[in-house]
Write a protein that holds these residues in place. Structure first.
Motif, PDB file in Angstrom:
ATOM      1  N   ILE A 125       0.829  -1.213   0.000  1.00  0.00           N
ATOM      2  CA  ILE A 125       0.000   0.000   0.000  1.00  0.00           C
ATOM      3  C   ILE A 125       0.858   1.255   0.000  1.00  0.00           C
ATOM      4  O   ILE A 125       0.501   2.282  -0.572  1.00  0.00           O
ATOM      5  N   GLU A 126       2.052   1.186   0.636  1.00  0.00           N
ATOM      6  CA  GLU A 126       2.918   2.355   0.709  1.00  0.00           C
ATOM      7  C   GLU A 126       3.586   2.660  -0.624  1.00  0.00           C
ATOM      8  O   GLU A 126       3.990   3.790  -0.885  1.00  0.00           O
ATOM      9  N   ARG A 127       3.692   1.652  -1.479  1.00  0.00           N
ATOM     10  CA  ARG A 127       4.381   1.859  -2.750  1.00  0.00           C
ATOM     11  C   ARG A 127       3.654   2.825  -3.659  1.00  0.00           C
ATOM     12  O   ARG A 127       4.219   3.342  -4.622  1.00  0.00           O
ATOM     13  N   TYR A 128       2.398   3.086  -3.345  1.00  0.00           N
ATOM     14  CA  TYR A 128       1.638   4.058  -4.125  1.00  0.00           C
ATOM     15  C   TYR A 128       1.866   5.485  -3.620  1.00  0.00           C
ATOM     16  O   TYR A 128       1.363   6.433  -4.200  1.00  0.00           O
ATOM     17  N   ASN A 129       2.598   5.613  -2.555  1.00  0.00           N
ATOM     18  CA  ASN A 129       2.922   6.922  -2.001  1.00  0.00           C
ATOM     19  C   ASN A 129       4.095   7.501  -2.792  1.00  0.00           C
ATOM     20  O   ASN A 129       5.202   6.948  -2.765  1.00  0.00           O
ATOM     21  N   PRO A 130       3.894   8.603  -3.502  1.00  0.00           N
ATOM     22  CA  PRO A 130       4.968   9.126  -4.366  1.00  0.00           C
ATOM     23  C   PRO A 130       6.187   9.624  -3.609  1.00  0.00           C
ATOM     24  O   PRO A 130       7.239   9.835  -4.221  1.00  0.00           O
ATOM     25  N   THR A 131       6.078   9.816  -2.305  1.00  0.00           N
ATOM     26  CA  THR A 131       7.249  10.310  -1.574  1.00  0.00           C
ATOM     27  C   THR A 131       8.398   9.320  -1.635  1.00  0.00           C
ATOM     28  O   THR A 131       9.565   9.715  -1.612  1.00  0.00           O
ATOM     29  N   PHE A 132       8.095   8.031  -1.713  1.00  0.00           N
ATOM     30  CA  PHE A 132       9.179   7.050  -1.780  1.00  0.00           C
ATOM     31  C   PHE A 132       9.977   7.209  -3.071  1.00  0.00           C
ATOM     32  O   PHE A 132      11.212   7.193  -3.048  1.00  0.00           O
ATOM     33  N   GLN A 133       9.283   7.386  -4.180  1.00  0.00           N
ATOM     34  CA  GLN A 133       9.976   7.570  -5.448  1.00  0.00           C
ATOM     35  C   GLN A 133      10.775   8.857  -5.455  1.00  0.00           C
ATOM     36  O   GLN A 133      11.919   8.901  -5.932  1.00  0.00           O
ATOM     37  N   TRP A 134      10.208   9.915  -4.894  1.00  0.00           N
ATOM     38  CA  TRP A 134      10.907  11.195  -4.934  1.00  0.00           C
ATOM     39  C   TRP A 134      12.081  11.248  -3.963  1.00  0.00           C
ATOM     40  O   TRP A 134      13.088  11.900  -4.241  1.00  0.00           O
ATOM     41  N   ARG A 135      11.967  10.552  -2.837  1.00  0.00           N
ATOM     42  CA  ARG A 135      13.133  10.452  -1.958  1.00  0.00           C
ATOM     43  C   ARG A 135      14.270   9.756  -2.681  1.00  0.00           C
ATOM     44  O   ARG A 135      15.434  10.161  -2.582  1.00  0.00           O
ATOM     45  N   TYR A 136      13.917   8.687  -3.395  1.00  0.00           N
ATOM     46  CA  TYR A 136      14.944   7.984  -4.159  1.00  0.00           C
ATOM     47  C   TYR A 136      15.477   8.872  -5.278  1.00  0.00           C
ATOM     48  O   TYR A 136      16.689   8.876  -5.562  1.00  0.00           O
ATOM     49  N   ASN A 137      14.596   9.629  -5.924  1.00  0.00           N
ATOM     50  CA  ASN A 137      15.043  10.530  -6.992  1.00  0.00           C
ATOM     51  C   ASN A 137      16.101  11.500  -6.476  1.00  0.00           C
ATOM     52  O   ASN A 137      17.092  11.789  -7.167  1.00  0.00           O
ATOM     53  N   VAL A 138      15.887  12.009  -5.267  1.00  0.00           N
ATOM     54  CA  VAL A 138      16.847  12.954  -4.688  1.00  0.00           C
ATOM     55  C   VAL A 138      18.189  12.280  -4.449  1.00  0.00           C
ATOM     56  O   VAL A 138      19.240  12.777  -4.868  1.00  0.00           O
ATOM     57  N   THR A 139      18.173  11.146  -3.749  1.00  0.00           N
ATOM     58  CA  THR A 139      19.459  10.493  -3.447  1.00  0.00           C
ATOM     59  C   THR A 139      20.161  10.039  -4.728  1.00  0.00           C
ATOM     60  O   THR A 139      21.391  10.066  -4.812  1.00  0.00           O
ATOM     61  N   HIS A 140      19.373   9.658  -5.743  1.00  0.00           N
ATOM     62  CA  HIS A 140      19.973   9.266  -7.021  1.00  0.00           C
ATOM     63  C   HIS A 140      20.642  10.465  -7.686  1.00  0.00           C
ATOM     64  O   HIS A 140      21.783  10.361  -8.178  1.00  0.00           O
ATOM     65  N   GLU A 141      19.948  11.600  -7.726  1.00  0.00           N
ATOM     66  CA  GLU A 141      20.526  12.797  -8.334  1.00  0.00           C
ATOM     67  C   GLU A 141      21.794  13.234  -7.603  1.00  0.00           C
ATOM     68  O   GLU A 141      22.735  13.734  -8.214  1.00  0.00           O
ATOM     69  N   LEU A 142      21.818  13.010  -6.289  1.00  0.00           N
ATOM     70  CA  LEU A 142      22.981  13.393  -5.490  1.00  0.00           C
ATOM     71  C   LEU A 142      24.098  12.357  -5.550  1.00  0.00           C
ATOM     72  O   LEU A 142      25.174  12.567  -4.986  1.00  0.00           O
TER      73      LEU A 142
END
Length: 265
Positions: A125-142
């Motif tokens: 159910i949490e995988r539909y929460n976009p914050t997980f993807q965006w947190r990963y997007n940040v660490t990936h960009e960094l």
């Protein structure tokens, strides 16, 4: 010198547990930022016999995360070498993890010591929460995704060094992913120092409306962080949607006034 910063808004019935837990740590100061509370939080803490406790009271609500910057400024002025952030609703028992965060700064010489709140993949159910993807997007960009995963200063207790407080503008602690991006740009040392599964934090359960606004806040913060890291104008917009959430309620005016009236020492 070690200081714990605890923001609290309407945490009556919980804040005593948080403060009593933290007071047993090997620390020098506890700075409690009471943030526009409308319940009996202040009355509750005034009756606590904790010598290390200092209370900063704001009648007006500062907004989400802004109290961290207030507390960081006070901790810096006290001469603190380590500043540990713990939310005022985290009634879980995890003092050993807080010690690991402190040791991450003191012994491992980190400048930002984070908590891994998702040692296992998020539930379905949490995988539909976009914050997980965006947190990963940040660490990936960094370039920190393999090291940090989903860890972020926006979630869970974390600690920072005095060097970090001297390297980035203190007001940027009010947007946690931006502080992470600036720490990376400043070539500071960032890593996960402990693991506390989210359920062990004991955070209060919020309603659906609050949860949605938090999601928009975090996504917008992540968008800002990515823009800052790449030296671009800040934006909270993605695919024709602006992710404001609680961001518009952050009282940067009150923060600027506070930082301007407390001189750097």
């Amino acid at each position: 010198m070690i200081t714990v910063v605890i923001p609290a808004k309407n945490e009556a019935g919980r804040i005593t547990t948080v403060l009593q837990n933290v007071a047993t740590l090997p620390i020098d100061h506890i700075i409690l930022i009471i943030n526009g509370t409308t319940d009996t939080t202040l009355q509750e803490v005034l009756n606590l016999p904790i010598d290390k406790l200092q209370i900063i009271y704001f009648h007006e609500c500062l907004g989400i995360d802004v109290p961290r910057a207030i507390g960081a400024k006070m901790a810096y002025s006290l001469g603190s070498d380590v500043v540990l952030f713990v939310d005022g609703d985290m009634v879980g028992t995890f003092n050993e993890n807080l010690v690991e965060l402190i040791e991450g700064i003191q012994l491992k010489h980190l400048d930002m010591a984070l908590t891994n709140c998702y040692p296992s993949p998020p539930r379905h159910i949490e995988r539909y929460n976009p914050t997980f993807q965006w947190r990963y997007n940040v660490t990936h960009e960094l370039g920190l995704d393999k090291k940090l995963g989903l860890a972020t200063p926006a979630h869970g207790p974390h600690a920072v060094s005095r060097r970090l407080l001297e390297s980035i503008p203190l007001q940027e602690l009010s947007i946690p992913p931006v502080s992470l991006a600036l720490a990376r740009l400043s070539k500071l040392r960032i890593d996960v120092a402990t693991t506390i599964p989210h359920y062990r934090l004991g955070s209060s359960v919020k309603n659906y409306i609050h949860s949605n606004k938090i999601i928009d806040t975090i996504v917008g913060d992540c968008l800002e962080a990515i823009a800052v890291f790449h030296g671009k104008p800040r934006t909270r917009q993605w695919q024709n949607k602006t992710y404001s959430g609680y961001h518009t309620a952050r009282r940067f005016d009150l923060l600027e006034n506070f930082l301007g009236t407390t001189k750097q020492t």
